[in-house]
Design a protein around this motif. Structure first.
Motif, PDB file in Angstrom:
ATOM      1  N   LEU A 314      39.631  35.597  31.939  1.00  0.00           N
ATOM      2  CA  LEU A 314      40.336  36.671  32.651  1.00  0.00           C
ATOM      3  C   LEU A 314      40.660  36.304  34.090  1.00  0.00           C
ATOM      4  O   LEU A 314      41.779  36.530  34.561  1.00  0.00           O
ATOM      5  CB  LEU A 314      39.490  37.945  32.610  1.00  0.00           C
ATOM      6  CG  LEU A 314      40.076  39.189  33.271  1.00  0.00           C
ATOM      7  CD1 LEU A 314      41.352  39.632  32.549  1.00  0.00           C
ATOM      8  CD2 LEU A 314      39.052  40.319  33.288  1.00  0.00           C
ATOM      9  N   HIS A 315      39.678  35.724  34.815  1.00  0.00           N
ATOM     10  CA  HIS A 315      39.923  35.468  36.239  1.00  0.00           C
ATOM     11  C   HIS A 315      39.387  34.115  36.733  1.00  0.00           C
ATOM     12  O   HIS A 315      39.547  33.796  37.910  1.00  0.00           O
ATOM     13  CB  HIS A 315      39.333  36.587  37.089  1.00  0.00           C
ATOM     14  CG  HIS A 315      37.900  36.934  36.772  1.00  0.00           C
ATOM     15  ND1 HIS A 315      36.874  36.022  36.830  1.00  0.00           N
ATOM     16  CD2 HIS A 315      37.331  38.125  36.404  1.00  0.00           C
ATOM     17  CE1 HIS A 315      35.735  36.622  36.508  1.00  0.00           C
ATOM     18  NE2 HIS A 315      35.986  37.890  36.241  1.00  0.00           N
ATOM     19  N   GLY A 316      38.746  33.348  35.885  1.00  0.00           N
ATOM     20  CA  GLY A 316      38.289  32.019  36.283  1.00  0.00           C
ATOM     21  C   GLY A 316      36.890  31.966  36.851  1.00  0.00           C
ATOM     22  O   GLY A 316      36.394  30.881  37.163  1.00  0.00           O
ATOM     23  N   GLY A 317      36.241  33.111  37.034  1.00  0.00           N
ATOM     24  CA  GLY A 317      34.847  33.113  37.463  1.00  0.00           C
ATOM     25  C   GLY A 317      34.619  33.064  38.956  1.00  0.00           C
ATOM     26  O   GLY A 317      33.478  33.081  39.405  1.00  0.00           O
ATOM     27  N   GLY A 318      35.671  32.970  39.760  1.00  0.00           N
ATOM     28  CA  GLY A 318      35.489  32.956  41.214  1.00  0.00           C
ATOM     29  C   GLY A 318      35.911  31.652  41.843  1.00  0.00           C
ATOM     30  O   GLY A 318      36.183  30.648  41.171  1.00  0.00           O
TER      31      GLY A 318
END
Length: 631
Positions: A314-318
């Motif tokens: 979803l977002h790459g984990g940070g």
């Protein structure tokens, strides 16, 4: 009072991308798309009185009687003969007669391109797929090669008109969106975005982009004679990319695409002032799709691993994980991790879930087959590394993007679980729609958690039975659902009958929406038609009831698939939830998301309530069935 159609450009076709001349293939692609789409009817404009009547029915379980009466008077005045409603309806009917689809361009503009929120979490859905059996970079690259070949095979079938026609309820589905999936990208703007499509140009791009350790590469995937590269050719090129991307100290340029759209639009202009940057950005935008080669997902526990995998897609984990390995504007991004995690992140302005699901079904089927081609013994050019010149302004933009994305990611709670007590076969055995069953269960679960009645909720259905059709919302709360959840804990009530009534009413709403007779898109069309004609927004849309009913505290979606995949997206409102589910025969995959900043929502709590509620509904059906047999 300018017309929407003159203010906005929804689709821009770029006519001079680089690449081989595939004009014959493109001509076939366009012709095939037109032929297949001509088999489906145009999307109808529902009758005005029907939509207004259904709108009042949808409001009834949400409003107290005095507020409902106030809104009812406004709705009746809006729809009366000679009033504003019939005038706007006539405008929609005229638009339907002269356009491919009277709604779709408006919908894309309103729902996506005008939105200024960041694409990760708020807009782009992610599909997390079953973990592969590889656990190192060697297996990662082998599978990535197979994946690329599978997507190129799907594109070839789209281009040549060989993609099997899909049907829903015996009717063929529209295929217009399939050619647009490739070489497309969303472009940021100060007030609205637009979509750049390159696949339909005379010289279609022949490359993809690969990103590893925040470094982007342009990888040609067609040979000089126009044939697709084999899996072993692609694998050899991925090995070269890995060898050229060892360093981990590169600036994560992709993070810029995670920003608020206005902020990214300003940075985009600054970035493209330099020719090197412009060439690199254009290569990413024009690429057929993007492959993201991720580092492993941190494994805390087996129970939480599915949630972490979905969050990674979803977002790459940070910013300290894989978020820099993304270009969130890109329509298709395939993520492959070293630990076997993989999935797809897509941007919805070009297409929503149903065409994406068709693509993934093809990919999964292709990945079960051996490589059918032998590799030609020809030297291949080195994949081209894409460079960026980073001045102090761009460096500042990247630092701000890092901070903002980490704040967003830390604010999102993701809970993915597999409900194993039963699947879609149980409702079917009792003559109930599995999707309607789950929708009523969600309302009961929310009520158990926050006992204030039903909440505004939307469920997305596909309108692909119509030419150029996109999606429609079903408003989940009904009077029958409210009656059922209020009676559920009362032993004196005939709960099974109330439950059946709630499920059947929802099934009827679904059928109406699939036939193009839903109310949400029609209401939106009436509102936008008023703007198109330079009129004030009608009072019915300025009413507090309209705002209340569209404050979607439950954003839901069924994404049926042939595999154990799960879709994941963020809530539509700060105090809301997003729930996605994939029903299989004997189990159901769920994802639940909520924002941590809201003290009233908690993804784990709703997930726990949902598991408990589904178990109780199973007992209700099976106990009643046993009593009937005994009787």
């Amino acid at each position: 009072s300018l017309k929407l159609s003159t203010v906005y450009t929804t689709i821009q076709t770029i006519v001079k991308p680089t690449g081989l001349n595939n004009s014959l293939c493109i001509d076939r692609q366009v012709a095939a798309g037109r032929a297949m789409s001509s088999a489906v009817p145009p999307q109808p404009v529902p009758p005005l009185d029907q939509t207004l009547r259904e709108y009042l029915r949808a409001l009834e379980p949400l409003l107290p009687p005095d507020e409902f009466q106030h809104t009812q008077n406004k709705v009746l005045k809006f729809g009366q003969s000679g009033g504003l409603g019939p005038r706007l309806q006539d405008g929609l009917l005229r638009r339907a007669r002269t356009s491919n689809n009277w709604l779709s361009d408006w919908w894309v503009q309103h729902a996506y391109l005008e939105s200024r929120q960041p694409l990760p979490v708020h807009s782009n859905p992610a599909i997390s797929l079953p973990q592969r059996d590889h656990c190192d970079w060697r297996g990662q690259l082998l599978f990535a090669s197979k994946l690329i070949a599978a997507v190129l095979d799907f594109r070839a079938k789209v281009n040549t008109g060989q993609l099997p026609v899909e049907y829903m309820r015996g009717e063929p589905l529209c295929t217009q969106l399939f050619p647009l999936l490739f070489s497309s990208c969303r472009i940021p703007g100060p007030k609205h975005d637009y979509i750049s499509h390159h696949a339909l140009s005379r010289r279609s791009p022949t490359h993809i982009t690969v990103v590893r350790n925040y470094q982007f590469f342009q990888l040609e995937v067609y040979n000089s004679d126009g044939s697709r590269m084999t899996e072993s050719q692609i694998h050899g090129q991925l090995l070269r990319i890995r060898a050229a991307s060892w360093k981990t100290d590169k600036e994560p340029m992709g993070l810029l695409t995670s920003e608020h759209r206005r902020t990214w639009g300003q940075a985009y202009k600054r970035l493209l002032r330099d020719k090197v940057n412009k060439d690199s950005v254009r290569a990413i935008e024009q690429g057929l799709f993007t492959l993201c080669l991720d580092s492993p997902v941190m494994r805390i526990s087996d129970e939480k691993y599915a949630s972490r995998m979905a969050a990674q897609v979803l977002h790459g984990g940070g910013t300290f994980s894989n978020s820099g390995n993304r270009w969130f504007d890109k329509t298709l991004q395939f993520i492959v991790g070293e630990d076997g995690s993989w999935g797809l992140l897509y941007e919805q302005a070009t297409a929503e879930g149903p065409p994406i699901a068709t693509l993934l079904d093809h990919v999964l089927d292709y990945c079960q087959k051996p490589d059918p081609k032998r590799s030609p013994l020809v030297p291949l050019p080195m994949p081209r590394k894409l460079y960026f010149l980073i001045d102090k302004d761009i460096k500042r933009d990247i630092e701000h993007a890092k901070q903002n994305l980490d704040i967003l990611i830390n604010d999102l709670d993701v809970n993915v679980f597999n409900f194993r007590r039963f699947g879609k076969d149980l409702p079917k055995q009792h003559g109930l729609s599995p999707n309607a069953f789950i929708q009523v269960a969600l309302q009961l679960s929310y009520y158990r958690y926050r006992p204030h009645g039903v909440c505004p909720a939307c469920d997305m259905v596909s309108l692909r039975m119509f030419r150029g059709g996109r999606t429609e919302f079903i408003r989940s709360p009904t009077r029958q659902t409210l009656d059922f959840i209020q009676a559920f804990d009362d032993p004196r009530e005939a709960k099974l009958q109330l439950f059946r009534e709630a499920v059947d009413v929802y099934s009827a709403l679904t059928d109406r929406a699939l036939r193009g007779q839903g109310l949400d898109r029609h209401l939106l069309g009436l509102k936008l038609q008023a703007i198109e004609e330079g009129l004030s927004i009608p009072k019915v849309f300025m009413d507090t009831a309209y705002g209340l009913a569209t404050h979607w505290r439950l954003r839901t979606g069924q994404v049926p698939s042939n595999t154990d995949s799960v879709m994941c997206f963020g809530p539509l409102v700060p105090d809301g939830y997003a729930v996605c589910y994939n029903p299989q025969a004997d189990h159901v995959h769920f994802s639940v998301t909520a924002f941590n900043c809201c003290e009233e929502t908690d993804a784990e709590t709703l997930a726990r309530s949902l598991k408990h509620t589904l178990g109780q509904l199973q007992e209700l059906l099976e106990t009643s069935g046993k009593l009937d047999r005994d009787f």
